[in-house]
Design an enzyme around this catalytic site. Structure first.
Site, PDB file in Angstrom:
ATOM      1  N   ASP A   1      40.798  56.997  40.214  1.00 51.97           N
ATOM      2  CA  ASP A   1      42.157  56.816  39.707  1.00 51.97           C
ATOM      3  C   ASP A   1      42.574  58.070  38.938  1.00 51.97           C
ATOM      4  O   ASP A   1      41.772  58.628  38.185  1.00 51.97           O
ATOM      5  CB  ASP A   1      42.194  55.588  38.794  1.00 51.97           C
ATOM      6  CG  ASP A   1      43.598  55.144  38.478  1.00 51.97           C
ATOM      7  OD1 ASP A   1      44.311  55.899  37.781  1.00 51.97           O
ATOM      8  OD2 ASP A   1      43.991  54.043  38.899  1.00 51.97           O
ATOM      9  N   ILE A   2      43.820  58.511  39.113  1.00 50.79           N
ATOM     10  CA  ILE A   2      44.271  59.717  38.408  1.00 50.79           C
ATOM     11  C   ILE A   2      44.586  59.447  36.939  1.00 50.79           C
ATOM     12  O   ILE A   2      44.699  60.379  36.142  1.00 50.79           O
ATOM     13  CB  ILE A   2      45.482  60.395  39.101  1.00 50.79           C
ATOM     14  CG1 ILE A   2      46.685  59.469  39.163  1.00 50.79           C
ATOM     15  CG2 ILE A   2      45.107  60.914  40.464  1.00 50.79           C
ATOM     16  CD1 ILE A   2      47.964  60.170  39.584  1.00 50.79           C
TER      17      ILE A   2
ATOM     18  N   HIS B   1      45.468  47.227  47.006  1.00 54.79           N
ATOM     19  CA  HIS B   1      44.344  47.985  46.480  1.00 54.79           C
ATOM     20  C   HIS B   1      43.600  47.189  45.421  1.00 54.79           C
ATOM     21  O   HIS B   1      44.144  46.275  44.819  1.00 54.79           O
ATOM     22  CB  HIS B   1      44.794  49.334  45.912  1.00 54.79           C
ATOM     23  CG  HIS B   1      45.801  49.270  44.816  1.00 54.79           C
ATOM     24  ND1 HIS B   1      47.135  49.008  45.042  1.00 54.79           N
ATOM     25  CD2 HIS B   1      45.678  49.449  43.483  1.00 54.79           C
ATOM     26  CE1 HIS B   1      47.793  49.042  43.901  1.00 54.79           C
ATOM     27  NE2 HIS B   1      46.922  49.294  42.923  1.00 54.79           N
TER      28      HIS B   1
ATOM     29  N   HIS C   1      41.282  47.714  41.929  1.00 58.27           N
ATOM     30  CA  HIS C   1      40.792  48.574  40.852  1.00 58.27           C
ATOM     31  C   HIS C   1      39.366  48.150  40.531  1.00 58.27           C
ATOM     32  O   HIS C   1      39.094  46.950  40.380  1.00 58.27           O
ATOM     33  CB  HIS C   1      41.632  48.391  39.579  1.00 58.27           C
ATOM     34  CG  HIS C   1      43.009  48.940  39.663  1.00 58.27           C
ATOM     35  ND1 HIS C   1      43.329  50.189  39.180  1.00 58.27           N
ATOM     36  CD2 HIS C   1      44.155  48.415  40.165  1.00 58.27           C
ATOM     37  CE1 HIS C   1      44.621  50.402  39.374  1.00 58.27           C
ATOM     38  NE2 HIS C   1      45.143  49.346  39.975  1.00 58.27           N
TER      39      HIS C   1
END
Length: 110
Positions: A30-31, A94, A96
């Site tokens: 993750d950015i 998605h 996480h």
């Protein structure tokens, strides 16, 4: 989808720090991580919502989620790996995966 940021990552148009890839899925860091190792696992094919995935694909998604969670738990010496499926931030299904310690402050997945 042309404008989907995750589809652009799948097509290689946007760089990402990939940690896993096969013919159906890609996982990358993750950015804006909530913790070190915060990883996103996505299907390569575009589905806006998790509930849109065909049954066989969501079963495979969670098999890969479990494998990645075990790898992240070991790599980051985590007590557990928090999972989150929200989907409103990026309109592409998605998961996480966030390595956590039991004494971490309570922080939402995303």
């Amino acid at each position: 989808m042309d404008n989907c940021i995750f589809c652009k990552i799948v097509r290689g148009e946007i760089p990402a720090q990939k940690v896993y890839e096969d013919e159906h899925f890609i996982a990358f860091l993750d950015i804006n991580p909530r913790a070190p190792g915060h990883t996103l696992l996505i299907p390569k094919q575009h589905y806006q919502w998790f509930i849109e995935l065909p049954d066989d694909l969501y079963i495979e998604l969670f098999k890969e989620t479990k494998k990645l969670a075990l790898e992240l738990k070991e790599k980051y010496a985590a007590d557990y790996v928090q999972l989150g499926i929200v989907g409103k931030d990026v309109p592409h299904a998605h998961v996480h995966l966030i390595p956590r310690q039991l004494n971490d402050a309570s922080v939402p997945a995303a």
